[in-house]
Write a protein that holds these residues in place. Structure first.
Motif, PDB file in Angstrom:
ATOM      1  N   GLU A  73       7.288   7.594  -7.560  1.00  0.00           N
ATOM      2  CA  GLU A  73       7.759   6.257  -7.242  1.00  0.00           C
ATOM      3  C   GLU A  73       8.531   6.311  -5.941  1.00  0.00           C
TER       4      GLU A  73
ATOM      5  N   SER B 218      10.244   3.128  -4.070  1.00  0.00           N
ATOM      6  CA  SER B 218      10.299   1.691  -3.870  1.00  0.00           C
ATOM      7  C   SER B 218      11.629   1.281  -3.272  1.00  0.00           C
TER       8      SER B 218
ATOM      9  N   GLN C 218       9.765  -3.174  -3.656  1.00  0.00           N
ATOM     10  CA  GLN C 218       8.483  -3.081  -2.968  1.00  0.00           C
ATOM     11  C   GLN C 218       8.033  -1.619  -2.935  1.00  0.00           C
ATOM     12  N   ASP C 219       6.818  -1.372  -3.328  1.00  0.00           N
ATOM     13  CA  ASP C 219       6.324   0.002  -3.384  1.00  0.00           C
ATOM     14  C   ASP C 219       5.948   0.470  -1.980  1.00  0.00           C
TER      15      ASP C 219
ATOM     16  N   ARG D 160       4.691   3.234  -1.083  1.00  0.00           N
ATOM     17  CA  ARG D 160       3.491   4.060  -0.980  1.00  0.00           C
ATOM     18  C   ARG D 160       2.256   3.195  -0.799  1.00  0.00           C
TER      19      ARG D 160
END
Lengths: 323, 319
Positions: free
Chosen positions: A67, A69, A73-74, A76
């Protein structure tokens, strides 16, 4: 909700001699308005982890995480273009060497205004006004004249103030300061640290302070994460960490401070940080640890619960003696 | 108390910069009228921020440069440039950066053997090797390192090599110019222990230059605080740390971070930065940043005064 949440972050570098793991299964969480310090010696992966977050690593680096974030908001999943809209605006970074991280070819005014133009789309007049305001905020005397100065015309302390002004220009919600005072004299260091904590309190941004100086940590941070050879070995609030370290490395590091010395000969940590080719199979600290046994040398240690400082250790220290 | 090994009085060093064909060169007073004495087996620490003249002092004491004025003596012998050759053996230096101060193309054996090759011309190859191995043992380097190159070592090991090189000629005085500031905390304590052990065993005298007050407090016996080329306070460790008299010392102590989160202290905030050594103010050099400065401070320069514990200030702390 946490502002920044990173789980199981690993960074591998492809080198001529094979892959090298600089950051190993690191977790970082930062809440809004928090000051987190990441301490560790050189090579512990503290800077690399943050560069990975900023997306500033070269192509030889492979970044993996379960993860990553920021504000829900991610990081990746998004495209580099979208990411660049966050980095520099909502997440900003200050680097160690103020003299070499400013561009010598442009005036500091230009460099401060660049972000204002790109991220906020301000017009020339608004940019000038905001730049002046920023220069005043960071305590640069005679800001109107200084905006037209080139980096070489400024001292180290002044350059670092300019770096801070650049970093906070777009009112970031997370500021990462990577050894912001290591290159500076102590009286200037005190000024810069006060400035950073004042700005943090005023604007309510979160601050990640990367340092190797235990004194700076004790006086500035609220929560501390200790890194060793790419792994987080312990994480605690600053008070308990200095009073009751749970990981033998933290404990040994604190004991090695000259100011805590009770005898002429200081307690030391024998050996050196493991490199690419002598990485131990079990606990990475085992070869240097006073308490290590066979289990430590063969089995990677578990992460203890938060009450025991999330220590990555088979036998975390409890109070004064061993648990 | 034994006679001082290093005795300096009124040491100054002036550099000339700029000038050109018709222009008058400007003077930089890097070091002004510094006096001190270090007894055998003791450590004098010199502290101050960058530009305060501490490295210039190191260069003058190690006879890399002659002083512009003043004199100093090593073990009772007056040091003048024509006697440098004979005296340089007695004073050796360890530099700050162990990555920059070792030649990457030389093996450890060559690095350590070179001082002997140059200064002990009659020494046979076998004797030289024996001496190199002996000193390597002294500083805790393993015998198999003899044929290796500097890049194979970590910062701490390299600093051991640098210390070994300084010890090759059996000096009386070691000048340590920020010997641990480039090292990590866990390695720093190893090198500090090594330096303290060597001092006890060989009776070495140290001139320890540092900006890190917690390190200084651990190793030194006496301390000299410098500001812009001048000593502003001198005294024993306890005098200076427990009851500082010069406002600059006080500010320096309060600015040094202490690794104890429970201790909340009031930090003295100094405004401004070090003035340029090109135009040193006529009065007290610290007056522009000092919160106690009055008209007298800006007009007149205070002399270093006091008995034992000296300070150069018209309005010192504690009376």
């Amino acid at each position: 909700m946490a502002l920044l949440s990173i789980r199981n972050l690993s960074v591998d570098f492809a080198t001529a001699a094979g892959s090298f793991r600089a950051v190993d299964a690191m977790d970082v969480t930062v809440d809004p308005g928090e000051i987190l310090a990441i301490v560790g010696e050189s090579g512990s992966g503290k800077s690399v982890a943050m560069l990975a977050l900023m997306g500033l690593l070269p192509w030889t680096a492979t970044v993996t995480a379960d993860e990553m974030s920021f504000d829900g908001q991610d990081l990746r999943a998004i495209s580099p273009r979208t990411r660049r809209r966050i980095v520099g605006k909502d997440i900003a970074m200050i680097f160690q060497e103020p003299m070499s991280s400013l561009n010598p070819c442009f005036t500091v005014g230009f460099q401060i205004k660049e972000g204002l133009k790109k991220h906020l789309g301000l017009d020339a007049r608004a940019r000038q006004a905001r730049a002046l305001e920023l220069m005043e905020m960071v305590g640069i005397p005679d800001p109107a004249r200084r905006l037209n100065a080139y980096p070489h015309q400024m001292s180290g302390g002044m350059s670092q103030r300019v770096m801070i002004a650049m970093a906070i220009a777009c009112r970031p919600r997370l500021l990462i300061a990577d050894e912001p005072t290591t290159a500076l004299d102590v009286t200037i260091q005190a000024q810069i640290l006060d400035l950073l904590t004042d700005l943090q309190a005023e604007t309510g941004m979160a601050l990640i302070l990367i340092t190797h100086d235990m004194g700076v940590v004790a006086e500035t941070a609220r929560r501390v994460s200790v890194q060793y050879a790419g792994q987080k070995v312990e994480e605690q609030q600053v008070g308990p960490l200095f009073a009751r370290p749970h990981h033998p490395y933290t404990s040994a590091l604190l004991a090695a401070l000259p100011e805590r010395a009770t005898t002429r000969i200081l307690p030391t940590i024998p050996g050196v940080v493991p490199g690419q080719f002598d990485r131990p199979r079990g606990c990475l600290f085992a070869p240097r640890c006073a308490f290590a046994d066979e289990t430590c040398r063969t089995t990677p240690p578990p992460v203890q619960p938060p009450e025991i400082g999330r220590a990555r250790c088979h036998y975390p220290l409890m109070q004064e003696g061993r648990g | 108390m034994s006679a001082p090994v290093v005795q300096a009085s009124g040491l100054s060093r002036v550099y000339e910069v700029g000038g050109g064909l018709f222009g008058k060169p400007q003077e930089i007073r890097a070091l002004s009228e510094v006096s001190f004495a270090i007894p055998r087996g003791k450590t004098l620490a010199v502290v101050g921020e960058s530009g305060c003249g501490k490295s210039t002092l190191a260069r003058v004491v190690t006879m890399i440069e002659p002083p512009s004025a003043g004199s100093f003596a090593i073990d009772g012998t007056e040091v003048t440039p024509d006697r440098w050759d004979g005296l340089r053996d007695a004073v050796q230096i360890v530099f700050q950066d162990p990555y920059g101060s070792l030649n990457p193309r030389q093996r450890i054996s060559a690095i350590l053997g070179e001082p002997l090759k140059i200064n002990r011309k009659g020494m046979s190859r076998a004797d030289r090797e024996a001496k190199v191995r002996e000193v390597m043992g002294l500083v805790g380097l393993r015998p198999e390192f003899y044929d290796r190159y500097p890049h194979m070592f970590s910062g701490g090991q390299r600093q051991r090599i640098a210390v070994a090189r300084a010890l090759m000629l059996e000096p009386k005085v070691l000048v340590l110019d920020e010997p641990v500031s480039a090292l990590d905390l866990s390695v720093q304590s190893q090198i500090l222990n090594l330096l303290l052990e060597l001092q006890d065993r060989l009776g070495l005298t140290y001139l320890f230059i540092s900006h890190d007050l917690s390190v200084v407090r651990h190793v030194c016996d006496e301390i000299m605080v410098m500001y812009l080329g001048r000593a502003v306070e001198t005294g024993t460790k306890d005098q200076v740390f427990d009851s500082p008299r010069h406002p600059y010392t006080l500010a320096l102590l309060s600015a040094t971070p202490v690794a104890d989160p429970a201790r909340r202290k009031e930090r003295i905030k100094l405004t401004g930065e070090l003035p340029s050594p090109l135009n040193i103010p006529s009065g007290c050099a610290f007056a522009a940043r000092c919160w106690k400065a009055r008209d007298r401070c800006r007009a007149e320069r205070p002399e270093l005064e006091g008995d034992g514990h000296k300070a150069a200030c018209f309005f010192p702390e504690g009376g």
